[in-house]
Each structure stands twice: as C-alpha cells, then as structure tokens.
Design an enzyme around this catalytic site. Structure first.
Site, PDB file in Angstrom:
ATOM      1  N   THR A  20       5.373  -0.506  -2.402  1.00  0.00           N
ATOM      2  CA  THR A  20       5.403   0.153  -1.093  1.00  0.00           C
ATOM      3  C   THR A  20       6.740   0.855  -0.862  1.00  0.00           C
ATOM      4  OG1 THR A  20       5.072  -0.233   1.282  1.00  0.00           O
ATOM      5  CG2 THR A  20       6.350  -1.868   0.085  1.00  0.00           C
ATOM      6  N   ARG A  37      15.991  -3.133   5.162  1.00  0.00           N
ATOM      7  CA  ARG A  37      14.851  -3.976   5.521  1.00  0.00           C
ATOM      8  C   ARG A  37      13.940  -4.137   4.319  1.00  0.00           C
ATOM      9  NH1 ARG A  37       8.965  -3.354   5.439  1.00  0.00           N
ATOM     10  NH2 ARG A  37       8.135  -4.910   6.891  1.00  0.00           N
ATOM     11  N   ASP A  54       7.169  -7.970   2.892  1.00  0.00           N
ATOM     12  CA  ASP A  54       6.544  -8.980   2.030  1.00  0.00           C
ATOM     13  C   ASP A  54       6.239  -8.476   0.633  1.00  0.00           C
ATOM     14  OD1 ASP A  54       4.507  -7.295   3.280  1.00  0.00           O
ATOM     15  OD2 ASP A  54       3.059  -8.584   2.298  1.00  0.00           O
ATOM     16  N   SER A  86       3.122   6.166   2.330  1.00  0.00           N
ATOM     17  CA  SER A  86       3.634   4.811   2.533  1.00  0.00           C
ATOM     18  C   SER A  86       3.949   4.105   1.223  1.00  0.00           C
ATOM     19  CB  SER A  86       2.620   3.971   3.322  1.00  0.00           C
ATOM     20  OG  SER A  86       1.400   3.868   2.630  1.00  0.00           O
ATOM     21  N   THR A 111       0.828  -0.635   2.142  1.00  0.00           N
ATOM     22  CA  THR A 111       1.147  -1.014   0.783  1.00  0.00           C
ATOM     23  C   THR A 111      -0.073  -0.788  -0.096  1.00  0.00           C
ATOM     24  OG1 THR A 111       2.545  -2.767   1.654  1.00  0.00           O
ATOM     25  CG2 THR A 111       1.770  -3.050  -0.601  1.00  0.00           C
ATOM     26  N   THR A 130      -1.370  -6.637   2.924  1.00  0.00           N
ATOM     27  CA  THR A 130      -0.900  -5.362   3.442  1.00  0.00           C
ATOM     28  C   THR A 130      -0.731  -5.481   4.944  1.00  0.00           C
ATOM     29  OG1 THR A 130      -1.353  -2.976   3.510  1.00  0.00           O
ATOM     30  CG2 THR A 130      -3.242  -4.446   3.751  1.00  0.00           C
ATOM     31  N   GLY A 131       0.081  -4.606   5.515  1.00  0.00           N
ATOM     32  CA  GLY A 131       0.297  -4.639   6.958  1.00  0.00           C
ATOM     33  C   GLY A 131       1.727  -4.988   7.309  1.00  0.00           C
ATOM     34  N   HIS A 132       1.921  -5.707   8.390  1.00  0.00           N
ATOM     35  CA  HIS A 132       3.255  -6.060   8.856  1.00  0.00           C
ATOM     36  C   HIS A 132       3.821  -7.196   8.003  1.00  0.00           C
ATOM     37  CE1 HIS A 132       1.840  -3.751  12.319  1.00  0.00           C
ATOM     38  NE2 HIS A 132       3.107  -3.604  12.644  1.00  0.00           N
TER      39      HIS A 132
END
Length: 327
Positions: free
Chosen positions: A202, A212, A215, A82, A184, A235-237
């Site tokens: 990331t 796309r 953040d 990732s 990330t 981190t995450g969506h």
C-alpha cells in the site's frame, strides 16, 4: 458366561467403530475436497492482480511467487491511487510505501515508509531472503533496496501531485471510507501443492503524517499465513486492524474450527465492539478481512458496505461482495 459377555463386548465395539468411521472420513480433509489452486485479493484492482498470480498458479508454480507477481501489477499501475506508483502522498508531498510478504514456512519480510522504489513487495521479499531481519524502514529500507539493484525513481505522478496541492489549500485531514484513498491490495493464495502464501502492499492513507505506518507491513495485522491452517489479509483503516492483531486473530479463529467467513466476521465485530467502547463513530471506520483455509474455502466480512474482493480459481476470475455489519 464370561466368554459370552466378552464376545458381546467385542461385537459392540466393532459396531461402534464401523459407525464412527464414515464420520471421521467425512471430516478429514482429502485431496478430493481441497479446492486448489485459488487466489484472493482485495478490491476491484484485485481482478488484474489475480490474473498475474493465476498464470503462475495454473502452471504449478509456488504461491509465494504468485502473490508477489500479482500485487506487483497493482504497484506499477499509476491509475491505482492507493498503492505504489501514483499513490497519493503524505501531507509533505512524499509517497511512502509499506509492504510485507509471508510464505508457507513462516518466513517473513517487510518494509515501511519506503520511498522511490516501484515495487516495495519485492524489497520485502529481499529482506526475507537476504537479511537476518524481518523489517526495514525509511532510509534503511531504501539503502538496502538500492544495494540489491532496485532502481530509484519518482513515484509522485502529476495527477496525485495536483490533488495534493489542492488538499494543501485546506489541509483538512479526514479519511473517508470506501473511496480507496487509504486502502491496500492484500493477496493470499493456495497453490497446487497445497501451500499458502500472502502479500500486502500500500501507499497508505492519503495526506497522512510523514512516517505514519498502518497495518499493511505488519505481520499478524495486515497479513498472516499459517500453512497448517490458512491465511488472511486486511484492508481499510490500519490503526483499527493493528489494535486487534487482526489477521493473526482470523487465522487463530480458523484454527478453532471456524469457517473463513465466520472467522473474518468475529474479528470485524471485535473492532466494532472496541470502537464503541472507545466512544468513536463507527461510520467513520471501514475494515475488511478476507481469509482462505487449507481446503481452499474462502470468506470475508467487513464493517460497512462498499468493500469487495476478487477470487480466481479454475472456474474463472470474479468479484465477490461480502456481508457487512452496518446496514
């Protein structure tokens, strides 16, 4: 009588001052109470990254150099799918990278949708130090990187390409939380001189639409540093973090006096509330924040279990599992 009243008044004021002084001294941060150096980073791969950062921090180096060196370890690891080299591609089979960096002077640099460069974090630093801009994207970012001597190379490894071709059979796009296909490495550090810096890098969500950007390269969303207060990374969506300018919010909450953990929790709960108000399923979303203040105090909070972060100080390098909302 007037002289006696004046004497009693002065005596009372002196007594009050003596009573308040220990409280003030207790509240004020001193060199003895600051825990430094210290470095935090997201996910299990943060352990290796922390080791790289710690070599610099433990020798008296600058936090900015430490966070760059630390995340470069993850960027170059093809087994971490990732981030950087070996990262899962977008739906067109192209590996596009995002990164940003911020130092103790509020200098910032960022790149987004960058292809063919192993270390986007170093390109972000070059943007910060060698251009009048703070963010370069796409072909412009690549052109700049090549002009600075960065090597153009293929970042799509055989395992990632194989997974992508298998995905193409259905082209079903539904990011799944906590499998680290959309995560990330964010790193924040406090050096021996008491200065803060941060880095975030990331390859973004696997099989995302080409172009796309989440953040991670956005200062104030995926990363924020205020050398007077503290630093945070996420981190995450990424779409959910952008929605609340997440890391800037965490730092501002610390400015109001909240501990790093409480600041992370309030930011995460704001995402929870907004998600519910939008009628979205909270179980499909994961966001984790980590934060560090000027005293070296740290904390984290996430929406659901499965997230952890790595912390390295003079006592060693270890993983920490934070509290979370969805039980």
């Amino acid at each position: 009588m007037s002289a006696r009243r004046e004497f009693l008044k002065n005596a009372a004021l002196a007594s009050a001052a003596l009573a308040v002084k220990p409280i003030l001294e207790m509240d004020l941060p001193t060199g003895k109470t600051v825990k430094k150096p210290i470095v935090l980073s997201t996910w299990d791969f943060g352990l290796k990254a922390n080791e790289g950062a710690w070599k610099i921090l433990n020798s008296g180096g600058r936090a900015l150099d430490a966070v760059e060196a630390g995340v470069k370890i993850t960027e170059a690891d093809p087994n971490e799918r990732s981030v950087g080299y070996g990262g899962r591609p977008d739906r067109d089979g192209r590996v596009t990278l995002d990164a940003c960096i911020m130092d103790e002077f509020a200098n910032i640099g960022s790149v987004a949708c960058l292809e063919h460069i192993m270390h986007p974090i170093s390109v972000a630093r070059a943007v910060m130090e060698k251009t009048p801009h703070v963010m370069l994207v796409g072909e412009g970012a690549l052109t700049f990187a090549l002009s600075q001597g960065f090597k153009k190379e293929n970042l799509l490894t055989e395992p990632s390409e194989k997974e992508w071709k298998e995905w193409l059979k259905t082209s079903n796009y539904k990011p799944i939380v906590n499998i680290e296909n959309h995560d990330t490495i964010g790193m924040i550090a406090l050096d021996a001189n008491g200065n803060l810096s941060g880095a975030c890098t990331t390859s973004g969500m696997a099989y995302k639409m080409h172009g796309r950007v989440g953040d991670s390269p956005i200062i104030g969303a995926g990363l924020y540093v205020d050398n007077e207060i503290g630093a945070a990374t996420a981190t995450g969506h990424g779409e959910e973090v952008i929605r609340i300018a997440g890391c800037h919010l965490v730092v501002e909450l610390m400015r109001q006096g909240k501990s790093p953990e409480k600041a992370c929790k309030e930011a995460a709960l704001r995402i929870v509330d907004i998600t519910k108000n939008r009628g979205k399923n909270l179980k499909d979303i994961q966001v984790g924040f980590i934060a560090l203040n000027k005293k070296g105090e740290h904390g984290s909070y996430c929406i659901q279990g499965g997230f952890s972060y790595a912390m390295h100080d003079e006592s060693g390098n270890r993983m920490i599992t934070p509290e979370f909302y969805l039980k």
